[in-house]
Design a protein around this motif. Structure first.
Motif, PDB file in Angstrom:
ATOM      1  N   ARG A 147       0.948  -1.139  -0.499  1.00  0.00           N
ATOM      2  CA  ARG A 147       0.117   0.058   0.115  1.00  0.00           C
ATOM      3  C   ARG A 147       0.782   1.192  -0.423  1.00  0.00           C
ATOM      4  N   PRO A 148       1.404   1.757  -1.470  1.00  0.00           N
ATOM      5  CA  PRO A 148       2.526   2.710  -1.149  1.00  0.00           C
ATOM      6  C   PRO A 148       2.046   3.370  -1.156  1.00  0.00           C
ATOM      7  N   GLU A 149       2.469   4.586  -1.505  1.00  0.00           N
ATOM      8  CA  GLU A 149       1.812   6.309  -1.241  1.00  0.00           C
ATOM      9  C   GLU A 149       1.825   6.475  -2.999  1.00  0.00           C
ATOM     10  N   TYR A 150       2.940   6.758  -3.257  1.00  0.00           N
ATOM     11  CA  TYR A 150       4.360   6.742  -4.944  1.00  0.00           C
ATOM     12  C   TYR A 150       4.569   5.089  -4.912  1.00  0.00           C
ATOM     13  N   ILE A 151       3.939   5.084  -6.353  1.00  0.00           N
ATOM     14  CA  ILE A 151       4.972   4.486  -7.488  1.00  0.00           C
ATOM     15  C   ILE A 151       5.940   4.996  -8.169  1.00  0.00           C
ATOM     16  N   PHE A 152       7.201   4.829  -8.789  1.00  0.00           N
ATOM     17  CA  PHE A 152       7.765   5.248  -9.899  1.00  0.00           C
ATOM     18  C   PHE A 152       8.013   3.832 -10.297  1.00  0.00           C
ATOM     19  N   ALA A 153       7.360   3.501 -12.162  1.00  0.00           N
ATOM     20  CA  ALA A 153       7.509   2.688 -12.803  1.00  0.00           C
ATOM     21  C   ALA A 153       8.432   2.489 -13.894  1.00  0.00           C
ATOM     22  N   LEU A 154       9.909   2.025 -13.500  1.00  0.00           N
ATOM     23  CA  LEU A 154      10.709   1.704 -14.649  1.00  0.00           C
ATOM     24  C   LEU A 154      10.118   1.501 -15.593  1.00  0.00           C
ATOM     25  N   GLY A 155      10.209   2.313 -16.818  1.00  0.00           N
ATOM     26  CA  GLY A 155      10.043   1.808 -18.672  1.00  0.00           C
ATOM     27  C   GLY A 155       8.399   1.066 -18.710  1.00  0.00           C
ATOM     28  N   ALA A 156       8.575   1.402 -19.882  1.00  0.00           N
ATOM     29  CA  ALA A 156       7.120   2.149 -20.029  1.00  0.00           C
ATOM     30  C   ALA A 156       5.908   0.550 -20.691  1.00  0.00           C
ATOM     31  N   VAL A 157       7.397  -1.401 -20.019  1.00  0.00           N
ATOM     32  CA  VAL A 157       6.531  -1.990 -20.037  1.00  0.00           C
ATOM     33  C   VAL A 157       5.744  -2.183 -18.375  1.00  0.00           C
ATOM     34  N   ALA A 158       6.791  -1.778 -17.694  1.00  0.00           N
ATOM     35  CA  ALA A 158       6.242  -1.437 -15.922  1.00  0.00           C
ATOM     36  C   ALA A 158       5.233  -0.485 -15.696  1.00  0.00           C
ATOM     37  N   ALA A 159       5.036   1.028 -16.861  1.00  0.00           N
ATOM     38  CA  ALA A 159       3.793   1.501 -16.519  1.00  0.00           C
ATOM     39  C   ALA A 159       2.666   0.919 -17.146  1.00  0.00           C
ATOM     40  N   ASN A 160       3.023   0.826 -18.567  1.00  0.00           N
ATOM     41  CA  ASN A 160       1.898   0.213 -19.252  1.00  0.00           C
ATOM     42  C   ASN A 160       0.710   0.048 -18.844  1.00  0.00           C
TER      43      ASN A 160
END
Ligand code: URA
Length: 253
Positions: free
Chosen positions: A177-190
């Motif tokens: 249950r984080p407050e922030y997510i840092f997505a590394l790369g388009a595969v992760a974000a998408n």
């Protein structure tokens, strides 16, 4: 057009239709396609049924985990993704499970697969440096991947592999249950956000990740460290993303 071409076309058509063997003296007997005794069609629908049931199972099974240890155990017993068969370890994450910040990458590489820990290879070393530069480290963040198993030869994961592993990652994020997510790369974000954008569209602004109860975590996307190692010219953009991330977390914490 040569005489051979229509025959090749018919063969290709048969193969595409799922006919893999002949049952008569002529390989082009209509009965080969029409006969319900041919095994190819049921096999194709069995494959799609088993993919659908693996997906359903992944959702049901992951939902039952209340701790990361339980989730890891469930993943280790899960047989709905063949990547597990070629991986040395199930890699669910690294860092502080109580962190407010979660970094999400794509999939373990060779070193992560052997160590059973996320981002311990070259990409991980670069990630550590970038985190340190904004005052973060593995005691303050949690780091995980869309996939818990290394795709053979570090190939890109298929959509089906991502889909079947995603419920486990989402459960992991629900538990942390984080407050922030840092997505590394388009595969992760998408994958996380259910989008299909390029990194240049994804980065540069805050996005929302929705938990099961409708609440949200703030998401920022940036280039994957492996991409930055191959394309150092993009490091300045990633650095700008890290600074944006730092600004936001220091304003709110
Ligand atoms: N790349 C990733 O996306 N994750 C890792 O854990 C290592 C390399």
């Amino acid at each position: 057009m040569s005489d051979k071409q229509p025959i090749e076309e018919i063969l290709k058509f048969y193969l595409l239709s799922g006919v893999s063997e002949t049952c008569g003296s002529s390989p082009f007997a209509v009965s080969a396609v029409e006969k319900p005794t041919t095994t190819a069609r049921p096999a194709a629908s069995e494959a799609s049924i088993s993919a659908a049931s693996a997906l359903q199972n992944a959702g049901d099974i992951s939902a039952s985990a209340t701790t990361l240890a339980e989730l890891k155990q469930l993943l280790e017993n899960f047989d709905g993704c063949s990547l597990k068969n070629t991986a040395a370890n199930t890699v669910i994450g690294d860092g502080n499970p109580q962190a407010k910040i979660v970094f999400v990458g794509e999939a373990p590489g060779a070193e992560e697969d052997l160590a059973g820990r996320a981002f311990v290879g070259r990409s991980g070393k670069l990630l550590d440096k970038m985190m340190h530069a904004i005052g973060l480290n593995r005691d303050l963040v949690y780091i995980c991947n869309i996939l818990p198993w290394r795709p053979p030869g570090n190939r890109s994961p298929s959509d089906a592999e991502i889909a079947v592993c995603l419920p486990f990652l989402k459960r992991q994020i629900e538990i942390i249950r984080p407050e922030y997510i840092f997505a590394l790369g388009a595969v992760a974000a998408n994958s996380l956000l259910g989008l299909g954008e390029t990194m240049s569209h994804l980065r540069g602004h805050w996005l929302d990740y929705q938990f099961a109860d409708g609440q949200t975590a703030k998401v920022l996307a940036t280039y994957h460290p492996a991409y930055l190692l191959r394309t150092p010219a993009q490091k300045s953009k990633a650095w700008a993303d890290f600074l944006r991330f730092k600004k936001e977390i220091s304003q709110n914490n």
